[in-house]
Design an enzyme around this catalytic site. Structure first.
Site, PDB file in Angstrom:
ATOM      1  N   GLY A   1      53.807  37.917  42.074  1.00  0.00           N
ATOM      2  CA  GLY A   1      53.443  38.683  43.270  1.00  0.00           C
ATOM      3  C   GLY A   1      53.781  40.154  43.201  1.00  0.00           C
ATOM      4  CB  VAL A  58      51.536  40.480  47.298  1.00  0.00           C
ATOM      5  CG1 VAL A  58      52.007  40.377  48.735  1.00  0.00           C
ATOM      6  CG2 VAL A  58      50.187  39.809  47.142  1.00  0.00           C
ATOM      7  CE  LYS A  61      73.835  35.349  31.254  1.00  0.00           C
ATOM      8  NZ  LYS A  61      75.091  35.825  31.675  1.00  0.00           N
ATOM      9  CG  ASP A  99      58.498  30.950  46.679  1.00  0.00           C
ATOM     10  OD1 ASP A  99      58.484  32.003  46.022  1.00  0.00           O
ATOM     11  OD2 ASP A  99      58.587  29.809  46.165  1.00  0.00           O
ATOM     12  CB  CYS A 102      26.562  37.250  45.606  1.00  0.00           C
ATOM     13  SG  CYS A 102      25.820  38.404  44.434  1.00  0.00           S
ATOM     14  N   GLY A 107      25.297  32.560  46.314  1.00  0.00           N
ATOM     15  CA  GLY A 107      25.140  31.642  47.440  1.00  0.00           C
ATOM     16  C   GLY A 107      23.913  31.953  48.277  1.00  0.00           C
ATOM     17  CG  MET A 108      20.659  35.367  49.660  1.00  0.00           C
ATOM     18  SD  MET A 108      20.294  37.119  49.620  1.00  0.00           S
ATOM     19  CE  MET A 108      18.640  37.115  48.981  1.00  0.00           C
ATOM     20  CD  GLN A 109      21.065  35.934  43.062  1.00  0.00           C
ATOM     21  OE1 GLN A 109      21.324  35.195  42.119  1.00  0.00           O
ATOM     22  NE2 GLN A 109      21.186  37.256  42.987  1.00  0.00           N
ATOM     23  CG  HIS A 155      30.161  40.141  46.671  1.00  0.00           C
ATOM     24  ND1 HIS A 155      30.442  38.837  46.338  1.00  0.00           N
ATOM     25  CD2 HIS A 155      29.285  40.589  45.736  1.00  0.00           C
ATOM     26  CE1 HIS A 155      29.771  38.500  45.260  1.00  0.00           C
ATOM     27  NE2 HIS A 155      29.063  39.543  44.861  1.00  0.00           N
ATOM     28  CD  GLU A 184      32.921  38.105  48.906  1.00  0.00           C
ATOM     29  OE1 GLU A 184      32.031  38.191  49.771  1.00  0.00           O
ATOM     30  OE2 GLU A 184      32.674  37.888  47.696  1.00  0.00           O
TER      31      GLU A 184
HETATM   32  N1  GLN Z   1      24.426  35.714  39.088  1.00  0.00           N
HETATM   33  C1  GLN Z   1      23.830  36.396  40.176  1.00  0.00           C
HETATM   34  C2  GLN Z   1      23.318  37.773  39.796  1.00  0.00           C
HETATM   35  O1  GLN Z   1      23.713  38.333  38.830  1.00  0.00           O
HETATM   36  C3  GLN Z   1      24.772  36.499  41.356  1.00  0.00           C
HETATM   37  C4  GLN Z   1      25.946  37.370  41.119  1.00  0.00           C
HETATM   38  C5  GLN Z   1      27.086  37.137  42.070  1.00  0.00           C
HETATM   39  O2  GLN Z   1      27.154  36.127  42.726  1.00  0.00           O
HETATM   40  N2  GLN Z   1      28.014  38.058  42.115  1.00  0.00           N
HETATM   41  O3  GLN Z   1      22.488  38.322  40.473  1.00  0.00           O
END
Ligand code: GLN
Length: 540
Positions: free
Chosen positions: A16, A19, A189, A240, A386, A388-390, A515, A517
């Site tokens: 860590g 962090v 130690k 922790d 990303c 996840g959209m494609q 992204h 996130e």
């Molecule tokens: N592999 C996909 C692309 O290159 C998506 C990339 C990603 O999810 N960051 O477009």
């Protein structure tokens, strides 16, 4: 005047340091100082973009499109501040620029050597970060642990900086204190040895942060102090914690900021961590669970499961859930399992929401597509990031637009229905094996369509989000997909690229090419994650 605080690791990695660095910055920032940070990755890679996430953790992307270490994400989240290229440095970058200078006769016939030329390049970069950020305190986290060949040259640069500007530089070592089961006692130690190793390169730590499963008691503080040549009050206990956002508060229990001000000969200023405290304490009181399934493939190394590859996704889920008063339960599901065992899909019933995060290549793709179909048909709130959209576009094309076997050219280059296709400028790069730092990276604008979930979530029409991809939705299929009900909720105004898709008649189905996130912050959760969690929490 910038003051430089070097953070170095002792005993072992993965305890860590990032962090800790972010937490120290947070504390100093809370007392009204401007802070920034530099992460040094002692790898020959020019950036983190070519490193496998299972080995190195998530690849974070900055506003200006640098692919970097996940610690930069920690800095952004803790400081609530964007980081840029100058906040990250690798061995590769440093050597590369010295070699380029050498080829242009910059060194005027001198023999170019690791010391002083590499060290000077490192110092120049650190000072540049200080100047660019105008920081009162610049924290420099040196990756790895003392005693490794890899980070020697960075420690040497730090030593030289201390020699030159003694009152402006200090060192903090983050060390590990094991409590072996068979002994039942905290052992100091290894830390003593680590400090000796640091001493042998001419550096004396001013403060030691002792990471352990339990707080450090006084006899052990005394021991560390005497053997490591520091004051007892400079041994900071860091037990922790299951909530990283509590760490700045824990550090302050041992008066971390006071000690830093003392070492710099500054007056102590009391920090205001009220809001932060409210946010991080909230987590203990939350009882209403929201169960989120994350379907990925970068989890396992041998017998161990790592979630570091998706750290920003995890943090974004936390920020939103906590702010809405829910206790997030994140479940890691291996996409490949849905390929060999379709029965497993039924288990998805028990989740409140499903996320398919970013990814690359063919492995696990069909499993993810099955999961997306499940989420769509069974009205489980879905957030696609990303890849996840494609993959959501592919699933929709195959099952709703009758484009049988539609695919992305990333996996199936000869597919007759390439609903996801390579970006034109990317084709050339791949042909030339130009893989490093060459994706569509960093911030791009996106225009939202009125009356969409996304527009409502953001509350504005024009947004900026960070990208990292080579492929995109193929506009040749746009009309056909829209006719079948796909909603194009966001597009890039310059290139007319599809950045967000949504579905109607579904409680929440939003998938984005970027992204989000990466931009979620503890006290400012990302609007899409917030709406996703809201919808998820409503699901019985
Ligand atoms: N592999 C996909 C692309 O290159 C998506 C990339 C990603 O999810 N960051 O477009």
């Amino acid at each position: 005047m910038t003051r430089y605080i070097f953070i170095v690791g002792g005993v072992m990695s993965g305890i860590g340091k990032g962090v800790s660095c972010a937490s120290i910055g947070k504390i100093l920032q809370s007392s009204g100082h401007k802070v920034s940070a530099v992460k040094i990755d002692p790898y020959l890679n020019s950036d983190a973009g070519t490193m496998n996430p299972v080995e190195h953790g998530e690849v974070f992307v900055t506003e200006d499109g640098l692919e970097c270490d996940q610690d930069i994400g920690n800095y952004e989240r803790f400081f609530d501040q964007n980081m840029y290229r100058y906040n990250y440095m690798t061995t590769g970058q440093v050597y590369h620029s010295v070699i380029i200078k050498e080829r242009s006769m910059y060194y005027n016939g001198k023999c170019v050597e690791v010391v002083p030329h590499i060290t000077e390049e490192i110092i120049k970069r650190i000072e540049l970060a200080g100047a660019k950020t105008k920081a009162d305190f610049l924290l420099i986290e040196i990756g790895g642990t003392v005693g490794e060949y890899q980070n020697m040259v960075f420690l040497e640069a730090a030593r030289i900086m201390k020699l030159r500007h003694s009152s402006q530089v200090m060192f903090i070592m983050v060390s590990y204190l094991p409590i072996p089961k068979m002994i039942g006692e905290m052992k100091t130690k290894p830390t003593q040895h680590a400090v000796r190793a640091l001493n042998s390169v001419g550096i004396q730590p001013n403060i030691i942060i002792g990471r352990s499963s339990a707080p450090i008691d006084n006899p052990r503080k005394r021991k560390i102090a005497i053997f490591c040549n520091i004051g007892e009050e400079d041994v900071i206990s860091a037990p922790d914690s299951d909530n990283i956002y509590e760490i700045p508060l824990n550090f302050e229990k041992d008066k971390m900021s006071q000690r830093i001000f003392f070492h710099f000969g500054m007056q102590t200023k009391k920090g205001d961590l009220k809001e932060w405290k409210k946010f991080s304490n909230k987590y203990r009181r939350l009882t209403r669970p929201v169960k989120i399934a994350v379907i990925g493939k970068y989890f396992s190394t041998g017998k161990f499961v790592l979630s570091d590859s998706y750290i920003s996704v995890i943090e974004a889920i936390k920020h939103s859930s906590w702010s809405l008063g829910f206790k997030p339960e994140i479940h890691w599901l291996d996409s490949e399992e849905y390929e060999t065992n379709p029965e497993k899909l039924k288990e998805l019933k028990k989740f409140n929401g499903i996320i398919v995060p970013g990814g690359f290549g063919a492995r696990g793709v069909e499993g993810k597509i099955k999961v997306i179909k499940y989420a769509r048909m069974n009205k489980v709130p879905y957030l696609g990031l990303c890849y996840g959209m494609q993959l959501a576009v592919i699933e929709f094309a195959r099952n709703e637009s009758k484009l049988k076997n539609a695919h992305t050219t990333e996996v199936d280059p000869k597919n007759p229905h390439p609903v996801i296709n390579i970006l034109p400028e990317q084709e050339e790069k791949l042909k030339n094996m130009n893989f490093g730092g060459s994706m569509r990276l960093g911030t791009y604008p996106c225009e939202l369509k009125k009356d969409t979930i996304s527009f409502k979530a953001y509350g504005e029409k024009n947004i900026l989000e960070r990208h990292r991809h080579r492929y995109e939705m193929n506009n040749d299929f746009r009309e056909k997909l829209e006719q079948a009900g796909l909603v194009i909720a966001g597009t890039n105004p310059q290139k007319n690229l599809v950045e967000i898709i949504e579905l109607k008649n579904h409680p929440f189905f939003v998938a984005v090419q970027f992204h989000p996130e990466l931009k979620s912050r503890p006290l400012r959760p990302h609007p899409l994650f917030r709406e996703f969690i809201k919808a998820a929490a409503k699901r019985k």
